[in-house]
Design an enzyme around this catalytic site. Structure first.
Site, PDB file in Angstrom:
ATOM      1  N   ASP A  18      11.110  14.930  -7.998  1.00  0.00           N
ATOM      2  CA  ASP A  18      10.782  13.852  -7.054  1.00  0.00           C
ATOM      3  C   ASP A  18      11.721  12.684  -7.342  1.00  0.00           C
ATOM      4  OD1 ASP A  18       9.395  12.202  -5.195  1.00  0.00           O
ATOM      5  OD2 ASP A  18       8.107  11.420  -6.763  1.00  0.00           O
ATOM      6  N   SER A  19      11.699  11.709  -6.439  1.00  0.00           N
ATOM      7  CA  SER A  19      12.499  10.502  -6.659  1.00  0.00           C
ATOM      8  C   SER A  19      12.012   9.734  -7.890  1.00  0.00           C
ATOM      9  CB  SER A  19      12.382   9.580  -5.452  1.00  0.00           C
ATOM     10  OG  SER A  19      11.040   9.132  -5.330  1.00  0.00           O
ATOM     11  N   TYR A  50      13.772   6.507  -2.843  1.00  0.00           N
ATOM     12  CA  TYR A  50      14.660   7.174  -1.898  1.00  0.00           C
ATOM     13  C   TYR A  50      14.391   6.681  -0.460  1.00  0.00           C
ATOM     14  CZ  TYR A  50      15.769  11.124  -5.163  1.00  0.00           C
ATOM     15  OH  TYR A  50      16.195  11.925  -6.179  1.00  0.00           O
ATOM     16  N   GLY A  51      13.156   6.237  -0.234  1.00  0.00           N
ATOM     17  CA  GLY A  51      12.645   6.055   1.135  1.00  0.00           C
ATOM     18  C   GLY A  51      13.414   5.106   2.023  1.00  0.00           C
ATOM     19  N   CYS A  81       8.616  15.764  -3.035  1.00  0.00           N
ATOM     20  CA  CYS A  81       9.021  14.495  -2.438  1.00  0.00           C
ATOM     21  C   CYS A  81       9.118  14.681  -0.922  1.00  0.00           C
ATOM     22  CB  CYS A  81      10.377  14.072  -3.010  1.00  0.00           C
ATOM     23  SG  CYS A  81      11.005  12.533  -2.301  1.00  0.00           S
ATOM     24  N   ASN A  82       8.223  14.051  -0.183  1.00  0.00           N
ATOM     25  CA  ASN A  82       8.231  14.173   1.285  1.00  0.00           C
ATOM     26  C   ASN A  82       9.539  13.660   1.882  1.00  0.00           C
ATOM     27  OD1 ASN A  82       5.172  14.733   2.227  1.00  0.00           O
ATOM     28  ND2 ASN A  82       5.176  13.481   0.383  1.00  0.00           N
ATOM     29  N   THR A  83      10.059  12.595   1.285  1.00  0.00           N
ATOM     30  CA  THR A  83      11.285  11.982   1.807  1.00  0.00           C
ATOM     31  C   THR A  83      12.454  12.956   1.690  1.00  0.00           C
ATOM     32  OG1 THR A  83      10.432   9.873   1.036  1.00  0.00           O
ATOM     33  CG2 THR A  83      12.751   9.942   1.646  1.00  0.00           C
ATOM     34  N   GLU A 159       5.636   3.214  -9.454  1.00  0.00           N
ATOM     35  CA  GLU A 159       6.676   3.329 -10.496  1.00  0.00           C
ATOM     36  C   GLU A 159       6.407   2.357 -11.650  1.00  0.00           C
ATOM     37  OE1 GLU A 159       9.624   5.386 -10.814  1.00  0.00           O
ATOM     38  OE2 GLU A 159       8.485   6.529  -9.342  1.00  0.00           O
ATOM     39  N   CYS A 191       3.408  10.578   1.054  1.00  0.00           N
ATOM     40  CA  CYS A 191       4.376  10.324  -0.021  1.00  0.00           C
ATOM     41  C   CYS A 191       3.640  10.674  -1.311  1.00  0.00           C
ATOM     42  CB  CYS A 191       4.786   8.851  -0.020  1.00  0.00           C
ATOM     43  SG  CYS A 191       5.693   8.337  -1.506  1.00  0.00           S
ATOM     44  N   THR A 192       4.325  11.399  -2.211  1.00  0.00           N
ATOM     45  CA  THR A 192       3.618  11.905  -3.397  1.00  0.00           C
ATOM     46  C   THR A 192       3.225  10.801  -4.379  1.00  0.00           C
ATOM     47  OG1 THR A 192       5.765  12.441  -4.386  1.00  0.00           O
ATOM     48  CG2 THR A 192       4.589  14.219  -3.249  1.00  0.00           C
ATOM     49  N   HIS A 193       3.772   9.613  -4.208  1.00  0.00           N
ATOM     50  CA  HIS A 193       3.321   8.488  -5.041  1.00  0.00           C
ATOM     51  C   HIS A 193       1.923   8.003  -4.621  1.00  0.00           C
ATOM     52  CE1 HIS A 193       7.574   8.237  -6.172  1.00  0.00           C
ATOM     53  NE2 HIS A 193       7.279   7.306  -7.069  1.00  0.00           N
TER      54      HIS A 193
HETATM   55  N1  DGL Z   1       7.457  10.474  -3.728  1.00  0.00           N
HETATM   56  C1  DGL Z   1       8.450  10.291  -2.694  1.00  0.00           C
HETATM   57  C2  DGL Z   1       7.932  10.898  -1.383  1.00  0.00           C
HETATM   58  O1  DGL Z   1       7.054  11.747  -1.416  1.00  0.00           O
HETATM   59  C3  DGL Z   1       8.806   8.841  -2.660  1.00  0.00           C
HETATM   60  C4  DGL Z   1      10.045   8.561  -1.971  1.00  0.00           C
HETATM   61  C5  DGL Z   1      10.750   7.300  -2.421  1.00  0.00           C
HETATM   62  O2  DGL Z   1      11.274   7.279  -3.525  1.00  0.00           O
HETATM   63  O3  DGL Z   1      10.816   6.367  -1.612  1.00  0.00           O
HETATM   64  O4  DGL Z   1       8.409  10.594  -0.316  1.00  0.00           O
END
Ligand code: DGL
Length: 282
Positions: A18-19, A50-51, A81-83, A159, A191-193
């Site tokens: 993931d990011s 990443y978003g 990571c969905n993004t 984060e 988003c996984t966060h």
């Molecule tokens: N956990 C990432 C997701 O699922 C976060 C993306 C990011 O870093 O903005 O999209």
């Protein structure tokens, strides 16, 4: 700072990335579904979020991490990571010979759950703009109203491990209140966060809102793919499946500061864990 990791074989385990720390919400589900599997998780925290970055940036990081894990000897990849799924999963699948299981927002189950017919999708800027999400809305959203809401700042909160404070509650309200005002009763955590913010969301809105996190569905799909490709670990056949000596290892690495990541990832994982440093500059 710890020494950068050298490339060592990882017992053909599963690579998850993931990011940043958010993909731990997926890793937890995978750990529960595959207790005997060796898992290695990479948090690209130095390059998060990443978003709000370009497609080129997200694709380059996704290929970099996927390539590193493949070089390590894992036998499947999970893109937590969905993004990165929305922007780069096709490029990753084109590049790697490994099976790739990827997460995407749980829009389909949300459609079956909503009573008001209004669904909110909470995600990063790039995810709400992605062709993947637009296609999911078209495919499953007939007769429903789907409100796509980017939530800048939420990834950074997680984060930093800031899950409950006044600033967090205020930023949650900032993006969710307008959705509730428009009648949304079901929110997709895209988003996984965001699952790590779920307790605070529930604290504000109580049981008023249904929240959907697809982590368990991703773990289930990974199990299915491993099984289908005959890649599952053999130790699941042992007579005593919960023999702790047979349990898989969980290795966590970050491109960011491993000490800081260790604090936050221990908080999110629910027990104290050591995080190693990975030096991939791309
Ligand atoms: N956990 C990432 C997701 O699922 C976060 C993306 C990011 O870093 O903005 O999209």
């Amino acid at each position: 700072m710890a020494e950068p990791l050298t490339l060592q074989p990882f017992n053909h385990g599963i690579g998850v990335f993931d990011s940043g720390v958010g993909g731990l919400s997926v890793l937890k589900a995978i750990r529960a579904a595959l207790p005997h599997e060796d898992l290695i998780y990479v948090a690209d925290s130095l390059f998060a979020p990443y978003g709000d970055k370009s497609h080129a940036y997200i694709t380059q990081r996704t290929l970099e991490l996927g390539g590193w894990l493949e070089g390590l000897g894992v036998r499947a990849l999970t893109l937590a990571c969905n993004t990165a799924t929305g922007v780069a999963v096709k490029a990753l699948r084109d590049r790697t010979r490994l099976p790739v299981v990827a997460i995407e927002p749980a829009i389909k189950p949300a459609v079956t759950l909503t009573r008001t017919g209004v669904i909110g999708v909470l995600a990063t800027q790039q995810t709400v703009l992605s062709e993947n999400v637009i296609a999911l809305c078209k495919l499953h959203g007939q007769g429903k109203q789907i409100l796509l809401q980017a939530c800048p700042g939420w990834v950074e909160l997680v984060e930093q491990g800031e899950l409950h404070g006044a600033k967090t509650l205020s930023l949650l309200r900032h993006y969710i209140d307008p959705l509730v005002d428009q009648g949304a009763d079901t929110l997709v955590l895209g988003c996984t966060h965001y699952p790590f913010l779920q307790p605070s969301i529930e604290k504000i809105y109580g049981s008023e809102l249904k929240l959907l996190d697809p982590a368990q569905a991703v773990a289930k799909e990974l199990v299915r793919r491993l099984d289908q490709l005959k890649l599952e670990t053999t130790s699941k056949d042992t007579k005593n499946p919960l023999d702790s000596s047979k349990l898989g290892r969980t290795r966590l690495v970050t491109t960011g500061d491993p000490v800081q990541a260790g604090h936050v990832m221990s908080q999110l994982w629910g027990e104290s864990i050591v995080v190693e440093h990975l030096d991939i500059w791309g």
